[in-house]
Design a protein around this motif. Structure first.
Motif, PDB file in Angstrom:
ATOM      1  N   UNK A   1     120.721  45.472  72.634  1.00  0.00           N
ATOM      2  CA  UNK A   1     122.060  45.276  73.196  1.00  0.00           C
ATOM      3  C   UNK A   1     122.683  46.608  73.579  1.00  0.00           C
ATOM      4  N   UNK A   2     122.379  47.645  72.809  1.00  0.00           N
ATOM      5  CA  UNK A   2     122.864  48.974  73.172  1.00  0.00           C
ATOM      6  C   UNK A   2     122.196  49.501  74.429  1.00  0.00           C
ATOM      7  N   UNK A   3     120.880  49.299  74.538  1.00  0.00           N
ATOM      8  CA  UNK A   3     120.168  49.703  75.758  1.00  0.00           C
ATOM      9  C   UNK A   3     120.707  48.940  76.971  1.00  0.00           C
ATOM     10  N   UNK A   4     120.903  47.626  76.821  1.00  0.00           N
ATOM     11  CA  UNK A   4     121.413  46.807  77.916  1.00  0.00           C
ATOM     12  C   UNK A   4     122.796  47.286  78.347  1.00  0.00           C
TER      13      UNK A   4
ATOM     14  N   UNK B   1     127.310  38.336  75.284  1.00  0.00           N
ATOM     15  CA  UNK B   1     126.672  38.625  74.000  1.00  0.00           C
ATOM     16  C   UNK B   1     127.123  37.623  72.950  1.00  0.00           C
ATOM     17  N   UNK B   2     128.440  37.326  72.930  1.00  0.00           N
ATOM     18  CA  UNK B   2     128.950  36.358  71.959  1.00  0.00           C
ATOM     19  C   UNK B   2     128.334  34.983  72.176  1.00  0.00           C
TER      20      UNK B   2
ATOM     21  N   UNK C   1     118.024  36.594  75.703  1.00  0.00           N
ATOM     22  CA  UNK C   1     118.930  35.672  76.388  1.00  0.00           C
ATOM     23  C   UNK C   1     120.004  36.421  77.154  1.00  0.00           C
ATOM     24  N   UNK C   2     120.496  37.528  76.601  1.00  0.00           N
ATOM     25  CA  UNK C   2     121.458  38.351  77.341  1.00  0.00           C
ATOM     26  C   UNK C   2     120.817  38.868  78.621  1.00  0.00           C
ATOM     27  N   UNK C   3     119.583  39.358  78.525  1.00  0.00           N
ATOM     28  CA  UNK C   3     118.889  39.842  79.720  1.00  0.00           C
ATOM     29  C   UNK C   3     118.663  38.750  80.740  1.00  0.00           C
TER      30      UNK C   3
END
Length: 403
Positions: free
Chosen positions: A41-44, A64-65, A77-79
């Motif tokens: 998530x930090x990389x994204x 993200x939530x 899933x975020x990606x």
């Protein structure tokens, strides 16, 4: 508002260009994103939001939530969600392929070539764990400033972090997120909803409902079909699909689920399973690609493809099923209040993960602390790209192992 929208890169010049762009960026992340789902998530955030501005901060936090609420690998899933918003369903598939394929290939090679080697204690692997600590610390700093700006949300984050550390089960994080959402709904139900850029989600609600129906249909029908028809590939697909469907609380939870599916059945020996687990810690990308290693051990390249597709399919169906309803949720004051609480809870979960498992497994000596401090400074103050941090961390871990 117009200036804010203009800053976001909503309109690539063509469909083909947007797909190529998504593939290029996601493949870069797939090759450099070490450290597990929290670090991803930090990389994204750094690549998609800070550098390319494909989405505003609030939209990314809401996505993200949403993914934290869904079962499955949240970072993947975020990606996928970002890929769908950027370039449609093919964009989501392309983002998943780019992010997933590098680690699948690496783990299949481990299955074929490195089954008998113990690399779990290598210095460069330990260095990559230290990199993950620095990446997550940077993510907490950035997200905490934006998502916990007042006393109430900061309190939610601290309470969730404490509870997550004290009660670690597969479902505890889901419970904490749900409880934080209800608290946020009560605390912020009368707060005016700030205007947000409306993101175009190129998926119809009919398609979304169909995806949700397929998700639940396969979850119910595959075990029945497995018992009715003695076909190996159906049994494998069922085992990996159910494992991908029932994971709450992060990618590491899938490991005991998979162990119960493949070791007692004799598909993969316990020693080979543990060797693959060590390899999975050493490669970038989502931990779910461990399924590719197991599939290769069971049936070569075709087994790797089957297992990988089966374990990620639930994640794709769920995020595509939820995205078309996202904009309406974001315009509701009650939903936004709930998301305020959920976002604070996500910061708390990140904070807990920074300590356990990342800090407790990576920072074992003063030299480790010195290295993570240097990496954190390189990220936050020198603004160096993640790949530089990854290389520096691996080299630093190797040097620490030698002295």
């Amino acid at each position: 508002m117009e200036k804010k929208d203009a800053d976001l890169q909503h309109e690539p010049r063509s469909k083909a260009q947007s797909l190529l762009e998504v593939l290029t960026v996601s493949a870069k992340l797939g090759l450099t994103s070490f450290g597990g789902p929290i670090a991803h998530l930090g990389y994204f955030h750094n690549e998609y939001i800070r550098r390319r501005r494909w989405m505003d901060e609030r939209s990314y936090a809401d996505l993200v939530a949403l993914c934290q609420l869904l079962p499955g690998p949240a970072s993947s899933q975020v990606g996928i969600g970002i890929g769908v918003i950027r370039a449609g369903l093919l964009g989501g598939l392309t983002a998943w392929l780019g992010f997933t394929l590098p680690s699948v290939v690496a783990l299949v090679l481990f299955a074929f070539l490195l089954q008998g080697f113990d690399i779990g204690g290598a210095g460069w692997i330990h260095g990559l764990k230290i990199v993950a600590v620095a990446i997550v610390a940077q993510a907490i700093l950035g997200m905490g400033q934006k998502l916990t700006p007042d006393r109430s949300r900061a309190t939610i984050a601290i309470l969730v972090a404490s509870a997550t550390l004290l009660w670690q089960t597969a479902f505890s994080q889901v419970l904490f997120i749900a409880a934080s959402g209800m608290i946020g709904m009560v605390l912020y139900r009368r707060t005016a909803v700030p205007e947000a850029s409306r993101l175009s989600v190129p998926v119809s609600r009919r398609t979304a409902v169909l995806c949700l129906a397929v998700f639940f249909g396969l979850l119910i029908l595959l075990p029945l079909l497995r018992n009715m028809v003695a076909v190996d590939w159906i049994a494998v697909f069922d085992s990996f699909y159910r494992s991908g469907s029932l994971v709450f609380g992060g990618g590491h939870v899938v490991l005991p689920l998979l162990e119960r599916e493949v070791v007692p059945t004799g598909w993969v020996g316990e020693a080979d399973f543990l060797a693959g687990y060590g390899a999975a810690q050493a490669v970038p990308g989502p931990l779910f690609t461990f399924a590719g290693y197991l599939g290769a051990m069971m049936g070569g390249v075709s087994g790797a493809v089957l297992a990988t597709a089966a374990i990620f399919l639930p994640a794709f169906l769920l995020i595509v099923g939820a995205l078309p309803f996202w904009n309406s949720w974001r315009r509701s004051a009650k939903v936004q209040g709930a998301l305020a609480g959920i976002n604070a809870a996500v910061v708390g979960i990140l904070l807990a993960a920074l300590y356990d498992p990342l800090w407790t497994t990576a920072i074992l000596a003063p030299a480790d602390f010195a290295l993570v401090s240097i990496l954190f400074a390189m990220l936050v103050f020198w603004k160096l790209p993640p790949w530089v941090i990854v290389i520096t961390g691996a080299m630093g871990g190797t040097l620490i192992a030698l002295v």
